[in-house]
Motif scaffolding. Sequence first.
Motif, PDB file in Angstrom:
ATOM      1  N   ARG A  96       3.200   2.366   2.315  1.00 54.38           N
ATOM      2  CA  ARG A  96       4.601   2.842   3.254  1.00 54.38           C
ATOM      3  C   ARG A  96       4.365   2.223   4.462  1.00 54.38           C
ATOM      4  N   LYS A  97       5.469   1.501   4.765  1.00 59.03           N
ATOM      5  CA  LYS A  97       5.552   0.619   5.759  1.00 59.03           C
ATOM      6  C   LYS A  97       5.342   1.401   7.232  1.00 59.03           C
ATOM      7  N   THR A  98       5.791   2.487   7.381  1.00 57.31           N
ATOM      8  CA  THR A  98       6.084   3.163   8.487  1.00 57.31           C
ATOM      9  C   THR A  98       4.686   4.279   8.845  1.00 57.31           C
ATOM     10  N   SER A  99       3.761   4.315   7.674  1.00 49.98           N
ATOM     11  CA  SER A  99       2.708   5.081   7.715  1.00 49.98           C
ATOM     12  C   SER A  99       1.267   4.522   8.417  1.00 49.98           C
ATOM     13  N   PRO A 100       0.731   5.061   9.310  1.00 52.10           N
ATOM     14  CA  PRO A 100      -0.585   4.586   9.741  1.00 52.10           C
ATOM     15  C   PRO A 100      -1.836   4.974   8.776  1.00 52.10           C
ATOM     16  N   HIS A 101      -1.456   5.451   7.805  1.00 52.62           N
ATOM     17  CA  HIS A 101      -2.548   5.905   6.664  1.00 52.62           C
ATOM     18  C   HIS A 101      -2.712   5.177   5.236  1.00 52.62           C
ATOM     19  N   ASN A 102      -2.339   3.979   5.216  1.00 57.15           N
ATOM     20  CA  ASN A 102      -2.166   3.104   4.088  1.00 57.15           C
ATOM     21  C   ASN A 102      -3.803   2.893   3.670  1.00 57.15           C
ATOM     22  N   SER A 103      -4.212   3.213   2.485  1.00 54.65           N
ATOM     23  CA  SER A 103      -5.272   2.988   1.686  1.00 54.65           C
ATOM     24  C   SER A 103      -5.136   2.358   0.477  1.00 54.65           C
ATOM     25  N   LEU A 104      -5.986   1.215  -0.051  1.00 54.88           N
ATOM     26  CA  LEU A 104      -5.865   0.724  -1.415  1.00 54.88           C
ATOM     27  C   LEU A 104      -7.086   1.284  -2.171  1.00 54.88           C
ATOM     28  N   LEU A 105      -6.884   1.642  -3.154  1.00 55.23           N
ATOM     29  CA  LEU A 105      -7.965   2.052  -4.071  1.00 55.23           C
ATOM     30  C   LEU A 105      -8.122   0.889  -4.974  1.00 55.23           C
ATOM     31  N   VAL A 106      -9.390   0.367  -4.851  1.00 51.89           N
ATOM     32  CA  VAL A 106      -9.698  -0.747  -5.568  1.00 51.89           C
ATOM     33  C   VAL A 106     -10.520  -0.629  -7.002  1.00 51.89           C
ATOM     34  N   THR A 107     -11.394   0.444  -7.048  1.00 45.51           N
ATOM     35  CA  THR A 107     -12.151   0.859  -8.127  1.00 45.51           C
ATOM     36  C   THR A 107     -12.362   2.396  -8.166  1.00 45.51           C
TER      37      THR A 107
END
Length: 379
Positions: A96-107
């Motif tokens: 989400r472009k406006t969020s400071p809480h972006n996390s990417l689940l890689v596994t």
Amino acid sequence: MIPLFAKKLPGNHEGIASGVFRVTENLRLPIAARSQHALLLRNGNQPDGEFPLHLCLQDATTIPRSLRLPDSFSYLSEGDVLRYQSHEQAVRVLYRKTSPHNSLLVTEQCNHYCIMCSQPPRKIDDSYLVDELLNAIPLMSQDTASIGITGGEPTLLGERFLEVLRSLKYNLPAASIHVLSNGRNFTKLALCKAISDQCHRDIMFGIPIYSATPERHNFVVQATNAWDETIEGILNLKRYGIPVEIRVVLHSQTWEGLPELAEFLRRNLTMVNQVAFMGLEKMGFGSANWNYLFVNPREYSVAIDKAVRILARARIPVFLFNLPLCMIPPHLHPFSKQSISDWKNDYPEECSSCKAKPHCCGFFSSTAEFYRKHVKPIL
């Protein structure tokens, strides 16, 4: 709480291919630029031509390749990134472009089995996650300030983990990258060197140490030799100048040893960049073991106070995450951070009159109802 996933969505599914898309509300986006965009329609808007996917917050029956989103997805906006899965007619918001809480689940794979893990490991082939992220990262805004990487244990991916880090370096050069890892694979100096040489200039690894006693740490993570390998991994990362944060989840098996752990860090790991003491989340194994693990934060406030003082005197930055302000002594409030990701953050009704609410992390949505009887608004 903000929903990030929905499936079995109604709409005109014919012709929609699975893929990763950037959300746009630009009805007149040039045709040549539409192949990786999903058009978000609201307030009766109609598309000017066709997009590979139309996301409708309105009736979608007359629009080809369309999904009718629940009203709870009205937060979507220009520049967000999502994944569409045709076999489930499902969308998952990845960014989400406006969020400071972006996390990417890689596994979801892991070599720990932590007794409070909010994302229990699964032994599955989830290599598709990295494939999707490598498609998603170039669609993210170059103004992104920070991105988290989480698992499972990301370093188990080896070269594919490095591939994600290189993509972030190339596509989001201004973002700070925070990786959650148990640190054990950093016993391999080659991995530390590769991260130092090839990957993002602004990266930090959040690594847990749950006790100054190896046996206690190994019990919490349910793995033999974990403490020794974690300490060695941290030392190797610092050998290459890579920032490290020590993370400690607070529960029945960790809180009593906080002063001793702080003293261990002061004597042996003063080179770490920061330490975070973190409240317990009631998800995954944290939920299954809640009655065994949960301790009211007010009961361990003295132990936290001692640990914070030890670290502060050693000039090691220390933070309190996921601990509402009414649950900790006022003199510890300056160490508290609004740390709970907005998509799983909640405030009970009792918080509405609290003057500290604008500066408070609130509660995990999974624990908000449980904590209602403990909330004491600061007036």
